[in-house]
Design a protein around this motif. Structure first.
Motif, mmCIF file in Angstrom:
data_model
loop_
_atom_site.group_PDB
_atom_site.id
_atom_site.type_symbol
_atom_site.label_atom_id
_atom_site.label_comp_id
_atom_site.label_asym_id
_atom_site.label_seq_id
_atom_site.Cartn_x
_atom_site.Cartn_y
_atom_site.Cartn_z
ATOM 1 N N GLY A 107 25.107 -5.630 34.498
ATOM 2 C CA GLY A 107 24.418 -6.798 34.047
ATOM 3 C C GLY A 107 23.217 -6.054 33.516
ATOM 4 O O GLY A 107 21.924 -6.777 33.069
ATOM 5 N N GLY A 108 22.763 -4.198 32.989
ATOM 6 C CA GLY A 108 22.182 -3.915 32.674
ATOM 7 C C GLY A 108 21.372 -2.932 33.293
ATOM 8 O O GLY A 108 20.077 -2.765 33.298
ATOM 9 N N ARG A 109 20.994 -3.651 34.907
ATOM 10 C CA ARG A 109 20.333 -2.743 35.877
ATOM 11 C C ARG A 109 19.779 -1.800 36.391
ATOM 12 O O ARG A 109 21.124 -1.316 36.739
ATOM 13 C CB ARG A 109 20.044 -4.496 36.598
ATOM 14 C CG ARG A 109 19.863 -5.516 36.621
ATOM 15 C CD ARG A 109 19.540 -6.347 38.026
ATOM 16 N NE ARG A 109 21.233 -6.884 38.327
ATOM 17 C CZ ARG A 109 21.965 -7.437 37.959
ATOM 18 N NH1 ARG A 109 21.705 -8.102 36.764
ATOM 19 N NH2 ARG A 109 23.098 -7.677 38.265
ATOM 20 N N GLN A 110 18.521 -1.067 36.400
ATOM 21 C CA GLN A 110 18.875 0.374 36.906
ATOM 22 C C GLN A 110 19.875 0.875 38.010
ATOM 23 O O GLN A 110 18.672 -0.311 39.099
ATOM 24 C CB GLN A 110 17.970 0.816 36.501
ATOM 25 C CG GLN A 110 17.811 2.417 37.110
ATOM 26 C CD GLN A 110 16.551 3.132 36.841
ATOM 27 O OE1 GLN A 110 16.347 2.824 35.764
ATOM 28 N NE2 GLN A 110 16.393 3.989 38.006
ATOM 29 N N THR A 126 3.316 8.340 28.483
ATOM 30 C CA THR A 126 3.048 7.475 29.943
ATOM 31 C C THR A 126 3.491 8.113 31.025
ATOM 32 O O THR A 126 2.365 9.117 31.576
ATOM 33 C CB THR A 126 3.266 6.317 30.879
ATOM 34 O OG1 THR A 126 2.999 4.878 29.707
ATOM 35 C CG2 THR A 126 2.405 5.639 32.391
ATOM 36 N N LEU A 127 4.767 9.057 30.798
ATOM 37 C CA LEU A 127 4.577 10.252 31.640
ATOM 38 C C LEU A 127 4.020 11.784 31.464
ATOM 39 O O LEU A 127 2.843 11.912 32.352
ATOM 40 C CB LEU A 127 5.965 10.815 31.459
ATOM 41 C CG LEU A 127 7.184 9.614 32.574
ATOM 42 C CD1 LEU A 127 8.672 9.650 32.589
ATOM 43 C CD2 LEU A 127 6.699 9.317 33.559
ATOM 44 N N ARG A 128 3.802 11.726 29.753
ATOM 45 C CA ARG A 128 2.859 13.184 29.632
ATOM 46 C C ARG A 128 1.506 13.342 29.874
ATOM 47 O O ARG A 128 0.551 13.339 30.639
ATOM 48 C CB ARG A 128 3.330 12.999 28.145
ATOM 49 C CG ARG A 128 2.483 14.202 27.710
ATOM 50 C CD ARG A 128 2.786 14.321 25.867
ATOM 51 N NE ARG A 128 2.326 15.801 25.769
ATOM 52 C CZ ARG A 128 1.134 16.034 25.098
ATOM 53 N NH1 ARG A 128 -0.125 15.259 25.444
ATOM 54 N NH2 ARG A 128 1.211 17.181 24.287
ATOM 55 N N GLY A 156 6.465 7.987 38.308
ATOM 56 C CA GLY A 156 5.823 7.259 37.317
ATOM 57 C C GLY A 156 6.416 6.078 36.696
ATOM 58 O O GLY A 156 6.550 5.381 35.745
ATOM 59 N N LEU A 157 8.161 6.592 36.499
ATOM 60 C CA LEU A 157 8.987 5.180 35.318
ATOM 61 C C LEU A 157 9.825 4.706 36.387
ATOM 62 O O LEU A 157 10.540 5.106 37.008
ATOM 63 C CB LEU A 157 10.289 6.810 35.061
ATOM 64 C CG LEU A 157 10.876 5.869 34.432
ATOM 65 C CD1 LEU A 157 10.661 5.989 33.019
ATOM 66 C CD2 LEU A 157 12.209 7.353 33.925
ATOM 67 N N PRO A 158 9.531 3.600 35.489
ATOM 68 C CA PRO A 158 9.951 2.235 36.068
ATOM 69 C C PRO A 158 11.362 1.797 36.007
ATOM 70 O O PRO A 158 12.145 2.803 35.824
ATOM 71 C CB PRO A 158 9.267 1.336 36.071
ATOM 72 C CG PRO A 158 8.341 1.247 34.242
ATOM 73 C CD PRO A 158 8.226 3.182 34.338
ATOM 74 N N ALA A 159 11.583 1.682 36.844
ATOM 75 C CA ALA A 159 13.028 1.236 36.554
ATOM 76 C C ALA A 159 13.484 0.294 35.522
ATOM 77 O O ALA A 159 13.108 -0.443 34.462
ATOM 78 C CB ALA A 159 13.805 0.207 37.462
ATOM 79 N N ASN A 171 15.872 4.950 24.458
ATOM 80 C CA ASN A 171 15.202 4.416 23.234
ATOM 81 C C ASN A 171 13.934 3.952 24.839
ATOM 82 O O ASN A 171 12.539 4.063 24.518
ATOM 83 C CB ASN A 171 14.912 3.092 22.605
ATOM 84 C CG ASN A 171 16.198 4.059 21.396
ATOM 85 O OD1 ASN A 171 15.660 4.235 21.381
ATOM 86 N ND2 ASN A 171 16.962 2.500 20.601
ATOM 87 N N ALA A 172 14.661 3.174 26.257
ATOM 88 C CA ALA A 172 14.026 3.086 26.869
ATOM 89 C C ALA A 172 12.821 4.033 27.694
ATOM 90 O O ALA A 172 11.683 4.136 28.105
ATOM 91 C CB ALA A 172 14.902 2.554 28.596
ATOM 92 N N LEU A 173 13.693 5.716 27.621
ATOM 93 C CA LEU A 173 12.904 6.214 28.273
ATOM 94 C C LEU A 173 12.255 6.965 26.813
ATOM 95 O O LEU A 173 10.876 7.911 27.484
ATOM 96 C CB LEU A 173 14.205 7.175 28.319
ATOM 97 C CG LEU A 173 13.069 8.444 29.190
ATOM 98 C CD1 LEU A 173 12.576 8.598 30.096
ATOM 99 C CD2 LEU A 173 14.339 9.981 29.545
ATOM 100 N N ALA A 174 12.086 7.196 25.868
ATOM 101 C CA ALA A 174 11.052 7.369 25.286
ATOM 102 C C ALA A 174 9.716 6.389 24.846
ATOM 103 O O ALA A 174 8.759 6.641 24.854
ATOM 104 C CB ALA A 174 11.775 7.000 23.331
#
Length: 149
Positions: free
Chosen positions: A101-104, A71-73, A127-130, A63-66
């Motif tokens: 903790g859920g951090r990338q 924006t990436l497109r 272009g993709l933030p953490a 969901n986070a990537l979707a």
């Protein structure tokens, strides 16, 4: 006195000097003071690890990537295929690792199919933030496909 005798005497004098010098260092070393071992901490019930739903964590990653797909497109895919009569379909796989903790922690990008211009791949990574996901309580890895157009 011959040369070999002089070397032997010099060696004996050096050995005697080292022995006396090092013996003085050992004798002057302070003796360790006895310490009392700390009392063990009071026995507490160890927390039972919660059951982690890895599939739910992976859905959060997808969901986070979707959320960032448009924006990436706009920023990476469309500028590279502008002017092409039939824009090619590009397929990628993002590999993510998240801490408890859920951090990338890490992220990778695999180009599926044919070789893409390196500008697209570099733009996708930059272009993709953490990403962050709800705390899973353990390390989670996820491989999420992403394709354009």
């Amino acid at each position: 006195m011959s040369t070999s005798t002089a070397i032997l005497l010099a060696g004996a004098m050096i050995a005697l000097g080292l022995f006396c010098g090092l013996r003085g260092l050992i004798a002057s070393a302070p003796e360790p003071t006895p310490t009392i071992a700390p009392a063990p901490p009071p026995a507490e019930a160890t927390p039972v690890p919660a059951v982690v739903d890895l599939e739910a964590s992976r859905r959060h990653v997808a969901n986070a990537l979707a959320y960032h797909r448009a924006t990436l497109r706009q920023g990476c895919y469309l500028p590279q295929v502008a002017g092409q009569q039939t824009p090619p379909t590009l397929e990628f796989e993002f590999n993510f690792t998240f801490d408890a903790g859920g951090r990338q922690v890490t992220r990778g990008l695999v180009e599926k199919g044919r070789k893409y211009p390196p500008e697209i791949t570099a733009c996708m990574l930059a272009g993709l933030p953490a990403l962050r996901i709800p705390q899973p309580g353990q390390v989670v890895t996820a491989t999420i496909p992403l394709s354009f157009p």
